[in-house]
Design an enzyme around this catalytic site. Structure first.
Site, PDB file in Angstrom:
ATOM      1  N   GLY A 158     -85.645  44.953 -31.654  1.00 32.21           N
ATOM      2  CA  GLY A 158     -84.844  44.031 -30.872  1.00 32.21           C
ATOM      3  C   GLY A 158     -83.589  43.552 -31.585  1.00 32.21           C
ATOM      4  N   HIS A 159     -82.808  42.759 -30.859  1.00 30.50           N
ATOM      5  CA  HIS A 159     -81.527  42.295 -31.387  1.00 30.50           C
ATOM      6  C   HIS A 159     -81.713  41.342 -32.569  1.00 30.50           C
ATOM      7  CE1 HIS A 159     -81.728  39.061 -27.946  1.00 30.50           C
ATOM      8  NE2 HIS A 159     -82.640  38.862 -28.871  1.00 30.50           N
ATOM      9  N   ASN A 160     -80.772  41.440 -33.498  1.00 29.90           N
ATOM     10  CA  ASN A 160     -80.699  40.569 -34.686  1.00 29.90           C
ATOM     11  C   ASN A 160     -81.838  40.797 -35.683  1.00 29.90           C
ATOM     12  OD1 ASN A 160     -78.483  39.350 -33.390  1.00 29.90           O
ATOM     13  ND2 ASN A 160     -79.788  37.778 -32.484  1.00 29.90           N
TER      14      ASN A 160
END
Length: 354
Positions: free
Chosen positions: A257-259
């Site tokens: 996922g993001h980050n």
């Protein structure tokens, strides 16, 4: 298995030369001139092939083994038949990997789809503003976006899409059908078929008429010598970057996922899902089909057992397993107790039925 046209055998190297390359001890020097051309599993290894035995559990396979050499550790040596030369090493699996790389170098990364193709294929589309160093190969139907930069020795596979402003280092391999957008890739990166790098992360906020999309304006940073498996997805960051550290190996069908920030030299096995904004330290190993909660930290050197659900921080060096994940010894104790209770219930039910 008969001759494999996809990965043909090597022209041949002497067993003595192979031992030197592996840093292994050849116990029978009189066999040093035997020619080794390929690797094989123990049970069907034939003349000209080398195999390795990792434990005594594979002892039964030796009955049909006709290898020109077998790699093993000292503890396994006594069970090897006298007619098979032995390459002795403390790390047989590592030595076998080195032998495979030497004998079958074409299998180390995605190969060319078009035989003999060099440079930019006429059926590829390269934006005029893209910058390609000498020695870049672009296969048919690949698309290279505006202002993209690609380093020498890199191959972009058929049908791959490299987005605008993407930077890819030297000696990389982007397999057919992969897409790379909003990303910066280091040197020696391998991305397998169908992987998706740099697409939107999953982010929404509640609104008066339903979910409102939160823009994702970060990047994906992939450091040197990372390998990313087929159909794996790595989302770009929301405002910060998603980072995959140097030397990390990611299996097929992984969702990141993001980050998310993944450290150096980690191993992440198929089916793992890592939710946004999680930090994973260096040297972490995550077993297949595990789920990692968002906004947590997994410390350096931690190991997560397959099919675990990690919902909270994991200390450095810890071994966790289960759902929810907990120290592995606690998980195994809980499993043993549950099995004992199940056996007791089954016994009581049997007694009542008599």
């Amino acid at each position: 298995m008969e001759f494999n046209q996809f990965f043909p055998p090597h022209d041949g190297i002497s067993l003595r030369e192979l031992a030197s390359h592996l840093g292994a001890e050849l116990l029978d020097d009189s066999a040093g001139n035997r020619r080794i051309r390929s690797v094989a599993p123990v049970a069907r290894a034939a003349e000209g092939q080398v195999c390795y035995l990792r434990s005594r559990k594979g002892r039964g396979d030796l009955a049909s083994c006709h290898a020109s050499a077998i790699i093993c550790e000292p503890a396994i040596r006594p069970i090897i038949p006298d007619n098979i030369p032995v390459l002795l090493t403390a790390k047989p699996e590592t030595a076998f990997a080195m032998a495979g790389a030497l004998l079958h170098p074409a299998a180390l990364r995605p190969g060319a789809v078009v035989s003999g193709s060099t440079g930019v294929h006429p059926a590829a589309h390269v934006d005029p503003t893209a910058q390609l160093e000498p020695g870049v190969e672009i296969e048919p139907m690949a698309v290279i976006g505006a202002r993209a930069e690609i380093g020498s020795g890199t191959r972009i596979g058929a049908g791959a899409v490299i987005g605008a402003d993407v930077k890819i280092g030297r000696d990389c391999a982007i397999a057919p059908g992969a897409t790379v957008i909003a990303a910066l890739l280091g040197n020696g990166v391998i991305i397998h078929n169908g992987a998706r790098i740099g697409q939107d992360g999953f982010g929404y906020a509640p609104g008066p008429r339903g979910m409102l999309k939160i823009v994702q304006i970060g990047r994906v940073i992939v450091q040197d010598n990372v390998e990313i498996g087929a159909n794996t997805t790595i989302d770009r960051g929301t405002m910060d970057d998603t980072v995959v550290g140097e030397g990390t190996k990611i299996d097929n069908l992984v969702q990141i996922g993001h980050n998310v920030r993944i450290g150096r030299h980690c191993g992440i096995v198929s089916g793992v899902g890592i939710a946004g904004s999680t930090t994973i330290g260096n040297g972490v190993m995550i077993g297949g089909a595990s789920g990692i909660n968002g906004h947590i930290t997994i410390g350096d050197g931690a190991q997560i057992a397959a099919m675990s659900g990690v919902i909270a921080d994991v200390p450095a060096g810890a071994r966790y397993g289960g759902v929810p994940a907990r120290p592995l010894k606690d998980f195994l104790r809980d499993v043993a107790e549950a099995m004992a209770r199940s056996d007791e219930r089954a016994k009581l039910k049997g007694d009542r039925n008599e």
